[in-house]
Design a protein around this motif. Structure first.
Motif, short mmCIF file in Angstrom:
data_model
loop_
_atom_site.label_atom_id
_atom_site.label_comp_id
_atom_site.label_asym_id
_atom_site.label_seq_id
_atom_site.Cartn_x
_atom_site.Cartn_y
_atom_site.Cartn_z
N ARG A 143 -11.79 -3.14 -2.14
CA ARG A 143 -11.73 -4.44 -2.81
C ARG A 143 -10.78 -4.31 -3.99
O ARG A 143 -11.11 -3.71 -5.00
N GLY A 144 -9.58 -4.85 -3.83
CA GLY A 144 -8.62 -4.77 -4.91
C GLY A 144 -7.24 -4.39 -4.40
O GLY A 144 -6.97 -4.37 -3.19
N VAL A 145 -6.36 -4.09 -5.33
CA VAL A 145 -4.98 -3.73 -5.05
C VAL A 145 -4.62 -2.50 -5.88
O VAL A 145 -5.02 -2.40 -7.05
N SER A 146 -3.90 -1.56 -5.29
CA SER A 146 -3.42 -0.41 -6.05
C SER A 146 -1.93 -0.26 -5.86
O SER A 146 -1.37 -0.69 -4.85
N PHE A 147 -1.29 0.36 -6.84
CA PHE A 147 0.14 0.66 -6.73
C PHE A 147 0.49 1.74 -7.75
O PHE A 147 -0.24 1.97 -8.71
#
Length: 415
Positions: A198-202
């Motif tokens: 659940r979410g976004v990473s970079f």
């Protein structure tokens, strides 16, 4: 204990009190000196006197301003990377810039000397606005009375939002024994990192030189990681970049937590108290960027005081952008859109400078419509309908708002 040399029971009288001495207050002091404000009695109230490198700000602006000589690096080209494609974007006439805290604090210290600022090394436990002045008190009683108070201390929103995420990150300053980085361009977003449930990473890379760079792992998500998990993520990202651990050493480590929420931050809680920084709405909910809005707030405050007016800046971002941020956060939180694909479409279907100006709150209504048109219509429409229903529900039954844990104070970089 309150300190101003030796203080008695009579409060110190000042025209302007700055509560908190971090980035927002430092920018205000520098702006007051820059705009020639010389006839005000000013105090800074903070238990810590900020010095040195305790955070890094990254932001975009136009070259040719008073920040030029303070920058550690700047780039006219940035990369946005997904598993499918590497995009190299020309952001002219803007630049993407990196600024470390030490020169900002040094400039603020110089401004303090020029302006004759009084330092009160303590916490402000009470702030009472009497209409004609503000009484700031500590544990030992009244400390000062100010005509106006600018409060930049971190605080949660006035009430929890419908979506409550955090931008949380860890960065390593890497010093290599041979050229490993391309100093002509920064990596703005690299979505090849493993994506959370659940979410976004970079990841991103801010190179100061071919041998020195800040490499960081960031998540947009509701929950923090453990220290070991951040280190594993950063190590994995360095492996992805092909950086051999035998060729570099980790110097400084930066950590941070920034709120990403549609909960309201009240910029003027009483007639003579004005909030700045994140507490004053300077953090963009959809990205966590803060510095450019803080800089604008400081300049507006200084211009107003120089003209004899009240130190009240305008809204950090237009209301329509706040609404668009709320819709985007809802779409991401409810898994209506894929995070990497969402950001990639923005850059694919708009000039890079338009996207960056939009994220900074500087686009026109026509440009905003173009940005909206570049997203997927059905999921974003569903998010907009859900947001409208949530707003209505909150008005009818405000007690249904969920409790939200207050994030830790912001420390480290502002990507």
């Amino acid at each position: 204990m309150w300190q101003r040399g030796r203080m008695g029971s009579v409060p110190l009288e000042v025209d302007l009190a700055l509560l908190g001495g971090g980035g927002a207050a430092s920018l205000v002091l520098a702006a007051l000196a820059r705009h020639g404000v010389r006839d005000l009695r000013i105090a800074v109230v903070d238990p810590v006197h900020r010095r040195g490198q305790d955070r890094t700000w990254a932001f975009w602006d136009r070259p040719g301003n008073d920040l030029d000589e303070l920058l550690s690096a700047s780039w006219s080209r940035v990369e946005v990377v997904t598993a499918e494609r590497q995009r190299v974007l020309d952001v002219a006439p803007l630049r993407y810039a990196m600024l470390r805290s030490s020169p900002i604090y040094d400039r603020a210290a110089e401004a303090e000397r020029l302006l004759g600022v009084t330092r009160v090394v303590a916490s402000a436990d009470t702030v009472t606005d009497h209409g004609d002045g503000v009484l700031v008190g500590g544990t030992d009683g009244p400390a000062l009375r100010a005509g106006w108070v600018l409060d930049s201390r971190p605080r949660p929103p006035e009430r929890p939002g419908r979506t409550n995420w955090l931008q949380h990150f860890r960065g390593w300053w890497l010093a290599a024994d041979r050229p490993l980085f391309d100093p002509t361009r920064a990596v703005l977003m690299d979505f090849r990192t493993p994506q959370p449930t659940r979410g976004v990473s970079f990841g991103y890379v801010l190179p100061v030189s071919s041998r020195y760079a800040l490499v960081e792992y960031t998540e947009f998500s509701p929950h923090l990681l453990t220290g070991a998990a951040y280190d594993r993520a950063l190590g994995g990202y360095c492996d992805l970049l092909g950086l051999d651990p035998a060729r570099f050493t980790v110097g400084e480590v930066e950590n941070g937590v920034i709120p990403m929420t549609d909960g309201p931050f009240v910029a003027r809680p009483s007639p003579r108290v004005v909030r700045l920084g994140t507490a004053g709405g300077a953090t963009r909910p959809s990205t966590g960027f803060t510095f450019a809005a803080m800089y604008r707030q400081a300049d507006q405050v200084a211009r107003a005081l120089a003209a004899g007016g009240p130190p009240v800046p305008g809204p950090a971002y237009p209301p329509r952008h706040r609404w668009m941020d709320a819709v985007a956060l809802r779409a991401l939180d409810r898994d209506l859109v894929d995070g990497p694909a969402f950001f990639a479409r923005l850059f694919d279907r708009n000039p890079a400078s338009r996207v960056l100006r939009f994220l900074d709150g500087a686009t026109t209504v026509a440009e905003d419509l173009a940005v909206m048109n570049s997203t997927r219509l059905v999921p974003m429409a569903a998010a907009a309908v859900g947001d409208a229903a949530g707003r209505l529900r909150d008005r009818v039954v405000p007690s249904r708002r969920p409790a939200w844990r207050v994030p830790p104070p912001v420390v480290g970089s502002d990507p």
